[in-house]
Design an enzyme around this catalytic site. Structure first.
Site, PDB file in Angstrom:
ATOM      1  N   LYS A 105      -5.366   0.610 -17.980  1.00 26.28           N
ATOM      2  CA  LYS A 105      -5.389   0.024 -19.361  1.00 26.28           C
ATOM      3  C   LYS A 105      -4.428  -1.102 -19.129  1.00 26.28           C
ATOM      4  CE  LYS A 105      -5.248   0.636 -24.411  1.00 26.28           C
ATOM      5  NZ  LYS A 105      -4.342  -0.666 -24.585  1.00 26.28           N
ATOM      6  N   ASP A 122      -7.917 -29.456  -1.592  1.00 21.49           N
ATOM      7  CA  ASP A 122      -7.133 -30.711  -2.536  1.00 21.49           C
ATOM      8  C   ASP A 122      -8.015 -31.817  -2.197  1.00 21.49           C
ATOM      9  OD1 ASP A 122      -5.474 -28.951  -3.511  1.00 21.49           O
ATOM     10  OD2 ASP A 122      -3.706 -29.441  -2.140  1.00 21.49           O
TER      11      ASP A 122
HETATM   12  S1  IVH Z   1     -12.348  -1.713 -23.239  1.00 19.27           S
HETATM   13  C1  IVH Z   1     -14.813  -0.691 -26.759  1.00 19.27           C
HETATM   14  N1  IVH Z   1     -11.093  -1.534 -20.995  1.00 19.27           N
HETATM   15  O1  IVH Z   1      -7.278  -2.229 -25.053  1.00 19.27           O
HETATM   16  C2  IVH Z   1     -13.821  -0.890 -25.917  1.00 19.27           C
HETATM   17  N2  IVH Z   1      -9.951  -2.253 -22.833  1.00 19.27           N
HETATM   18  O2  IVH Z   1      -7.563  -1.162 -28.117  1.00 19.27           O
HETATM   19  C3  IVH Z   1     -13.202  -2.343 -25.808  1.00 19.27           C
HETATM   20  N3  IVH Z   1      -7.750  -2.746 -22.687  1.00 19.27           N
HETATM   21  O3  IVH Z   1      -7.582  -4.952 -26.990  1.00 19.27           O
HETATM   22  C4  IVH Z   1     -12.113  -2.281 -25.122  1.00 19.27           C
HETATM   23  N4  IVH Z   1      -7.661  -2.503 -20.616  1.00 19.27           N
HETATM   24  O4  IVH Z   1      -7.112  -5.630 -24.631  1.00 19.27           O
HETATM   25  C5  IVH Z   1     -10.909  -1.846 -22.508  1.00 19.27           C
HETATM   26  N5  IVH Z   1      -9.885  -1.340 -19.023  1.00 19.27           N
HETATM   27  C6  IVH Z   1      -9.854  -1.681 -20.366  1.00 19.27           C
HETATM   28  C7  IVH Z   1      -8.700  -2.124 -21.060  1.00 19.27           C
HETATM   29  C8  IVH Z   1      -8.796  -2.354 -22.633  1.00 19.27           C
HETATM   30  C9  IVH Z   1      -6.953  -2.742 -21.681  1.00 19.27           C
HETATM   31  C10 IVH Z   1      -7.060  -3.277 -24.050  1.00 19.27           C
HETATM   32  C11 IVH Z   1      -7.918  -4.467 -24.659  1.00 19.27           C
HETATM   33  C12 IVH Z   1      -8.269  -4.189 -25.886  1.00 19.27           C
HETATM   34  C13 IVH Z   1      -7.517  -2.951 -26.149  1.00 19.27           C
HETATM   35  C14 IVH Z   1      -8.501  -1.855 -26.837  1.00 19.27           C
END
Ligand code: IVH
Length: 693
Positions: A131, A47
């Site tokens: 995911k 800070d």
């Molecule tokens: S890769 C080409 N990795 O899932 C691949 N997406 O339907 C691009 N998401 O909108 C995405 N975890 O918000 C990727 N480990 C992960 C992810 C991830 C969550 C979400 C992301 C995207 C959706 C894809």
């Protein structure tokens, strides 16, 4: 004069190297604090540095840069967000809805087929990632400085949410010199579960709307037009990919694998989840899906599945895309654990021991892998705390094997007409038999006082007695018991053994054959064991393990029925609450009557001799507890002492063996010293309880 002026002007000119040094330090410490979770300086020191920089920038606005650590908060309130066309479209991932192992196997098989690999070709390497359940963000850096953050939008055009994204401490505002001139990092903005709970708590305190789940709270914060509000919503970030990047032939980085790319992002200061791993072939993908599913409930954030990505970027290029989804990645989901539904009614169920439980009757929803129509509201206090009412839209959750519960109510907007029913109150009469419902002091539950007069309790008692782990009457299920009790064929437990084929065969849907089967099963159940019989009686707090201990200790049922509380306390693992409960049960004549009648009907078991009594460590010792103990309450200490065979008294006398003293122990401690009674602290008590002397 002239000389002095010059001097003053020079003193005011800030040392540029010092300003830069301050910024560098602040970036480094923010990274340690937010990303690595390993701060190396106290918060107050951070800070101090921050305020020093802020003061300089205030005096010299010309020195301000967009990547200054002071620029995380402080943007203008917007009317709307500007649109951003993504330089590289933000794709989505194909979702594998088959939540079984076959989901992973299908993906691997598909990728291999598309690459033209036959069975003899080696296994493919993948990267497996959680995911994350948040929202996708594209972070654009120019010459190492964060210049823009955009939402995914429709994948082509998103919204410029730079002001809000800057407030996320985990997102670097500036990158090391090694980063390329143009770099877009993609990842997920999310809210940690603990941050979500704290935020909702604050919202409640301020009488403001609470958020349904961390994902909605995160999305709301990112799309907040006032950056000052966004700054108060604690967000986090995980990087998982790239957008536009300076090409290799123009001096940009060259990666061979997705894994290398993630490691490099990490080295540039981006948070990459520690759950990300390399996986060889379908077998390891399946193992990953299973292990993350097991970790799921204990993680600090929500995930809704895992993502598999082909590791080699050359293979990714070969695989390419179908419409907007890459062929090299798939999202393998877990069963959803939360769903929205409506409350159709709130019923009150009566348990075996008379406990009244409010249960929300729901419009059927598929959640956590099963169709749910009931969710427990636990007790009156819980139902009111959540303020669940008929007509409400609620979130139901079924995580793991636990019984489904209502998480919260989704309140309609204040402008919408409300069709909510009245606030829930527990009926003061048992909904089944009409006896008074009582809530004892210090208890959260109401209980029907009707005992076996109450048909709901009788049904539960019969089912409990007949279950497989008790005396086991094969084929005696809920529907049949309902008919038997409602039709007044069975009033008390022993009536079970007085059932004849004729009375049974007269019941609805009961064929002669099944009537005969039941009579046979009843006959068979008569030969049982003492622990099964005892457990089957349904004494409060006497589960299978306790029933076994009681049987082992006393050998015969009569000895248990006549045992005093003191004698019961001699049984291993039996404390005062259980001892009292056993005593109370057998003090009631109607319960002794039931036992006698069951015996008269031929229910029997081999009886043995009492096991030799092993004296408990604290038998014959009297304790007085005084003051505040460091880790246990006085009641807890009392229970432990009594369970170990000791007695707890209220005042110190010559008969006192030990005084257990905590902090602020007063006159009782003085008295102990005066009488020469031994004094213990909590640690000393624990040692005694563990069998020390
Ligand atoms: S890769 C080409 N990795 O899932 C691949 N997406 O339907 C691009 N998401 O909108 C995405 N975890 O918000 C990727 N480990 C992960 C992810 C991830 C969550 C979400 C992301 C995207 C959706 C894809």
């Amino acid at each position: 004069m002239v000389k002095e002026d010059l001097f003053a002007a020079r003193a005011e000119l800030p040392d540029l190297a010092h300003v830069e040094q301050l910024r560098r330090l602040l970036h480094e410490h923010a990274h340690r604090y937010y990303v690595l979770d390993e701060p190396s300086i106290p918060d107050a020191e951070y800070d101090r540095l921050f305020q020093e920089l802020q003061a300089i920038e205030l005096q010299h606005p010309e020195l301000l840069t967009p990547d200054s650590p002071t620029q995380r908060v402080g943007g203008k309130v917007l009317d709307q967000f500007a649109s951003v066309r993504h330089a590289v479209p933000m794709l989505s991932i194909r979702t594998e809805t088959d939540t079984q192992a076959s989901g992973a196997r299908n993906f691997d098989a598909r990728v291999r087929r598309e690459l033209g690999l036959d069975e003899s070709a080696p296994v493919l390497e993948y990267v497996a990632e959680p995911k994350f359940d948040g929202l996708a963000i594209n972070l654009r850096y120019r010459r190492g400085v964060l210049v823009q953050a955009a939402t995914r939008g429709d994948g082509e055009v998103g919204e410029d949410v730079t002001q809000n994204i800057r407030t996320i401490g985990q997102i670097p505002l500036r990158l090391p010199a090694a980063a390329p001139a143009v770099l877009e990092v993609r990842g997920e903005v999310y809210m940690r579960r603990d941050d979500f709970e704290t935020l909702n708590q604050k919202q409640r305190e301020r009488d403001q709307k609470t958020f349904v789940n961390p994902r909605n709270a995160a999305a709301g914060a990112v799309r907040q037009l006032d950056p000052a509000i966004a700054a108060q919503r604690p967000l986090s970030f995980f990087a998982y990919g790239l957008g536009e990047v300076t090409p290799a032939d123009a001096g940009g980085p060259e990666f061979d694998t997705h894994w290398d790319l993630l490691q490099t992002l990490k080295s540039w200061g981006f948070p990459v989840s520690s759950l990300v791993t390399k996986a060889q072939g379908a077998t390891e993908l399946i193992a990953y899906h299973e292990s993350i599913a097991r970790l799921r409930d204990g993680l600090g954030f929500d995930i809704d599945g895992v993502v598999y990505k082909v590791n080699s970027l050359a293979l990714q290029r070969r695989l390419g895309f179908v419409t907007r989804e890459p062929r090299w990645a798939v999202a393998h989901k877990f069963p959803a654990q939360e769903q929205l539904t409506t409350v159709l009614a709130i019923d009150v169920q009566v348990g075996r021991t008379g406990k009244l439980t409010p249960v929300a009757k729901l419009a059927p929803v598929f959640v956590g892998g099963v169709t749910v129509t009931n969710a427990t509201l636990h007790n009156e206090d819980e139902a009111r705390r959540k303020d669940v009412r008929v007509g409400d839209t609620v979130i139901v959750r079924r995580a793991g094997d636990v019984i489904p519960e209502v998480v919260s109510v989704v309140l309609p907007a204040p402008s919408e007409p409300s069709r909510r029913g009245p606030i829930f109150t527990m009926p003061r009469q048992c909904p089944v038999c009409g006896s008074t419902a009582v809530r004892e002091e210090g208890e959260v539950d109401y209980r029907c006082s009707g005992g076996l007069f109450c048909s709901a309790q009788r049904k539960q008692a019969i089912l409990h007695f007949a279950q497989r782990r008790a005396v086991e009457v094969e084929g005696l299920g809920e529907k049949l018991v309902d008919q038997l009790v409602d039709g007044d064929v069975i009033r008390v437990l022993p009536d079970l053994y007085r059932l004849g084929i004729t009375s049974l065969a007269s019941l609805d849907r009961m064929a002669d054959k099944s009537a005969q089967n039941l009579v046979d099963a009843l006959q068979k159940s008569k030969q049982t064991t003492l622990p099964r019989f005892l457990f089957g009686l349904g004494i409060r707090h006497v589960g299978e393990a306790t029933a076994k201990e009681l049987a082992r200790h006393f050998g015969r049922l009569d000895a248990i029925m006549d045992a005093s509380v003191e004698q019961l306390l001699q049984v291993a693992d039996i404390g005062p609450i259980v001892a009292q409960s056993v005593r109370t049960f057998f003090d009631q004549t109607h319960n002794r009557e039931v036992v006698e009648q069951l015996r008269a009907c031929g229910v029997s078991w081999p009886e043995g001799a009492a096991a030799p009594v092993t004296p408990k460590p604290l038998s014959g010792k009297t304790f007085v507890i005084t003051g505040t103990l460091p880790t246990m309450s006085r009641d807890e200490a009392k229970d432990l002492i009594e369970a170990a065979g000791g007695k707890v008294a209220g005042s110190v006398s010559k008969k006192t063996t030990f005084v257990v003293a905590g902090s602020e122990a007063g006159s009782k401690l003085d008295k102990a010293r005066e009488l020469g009674v031994a004094v213990l602290d909590e640690a000393g008590l624990k040692e005694l309880l563990n069998g020390g002397s």
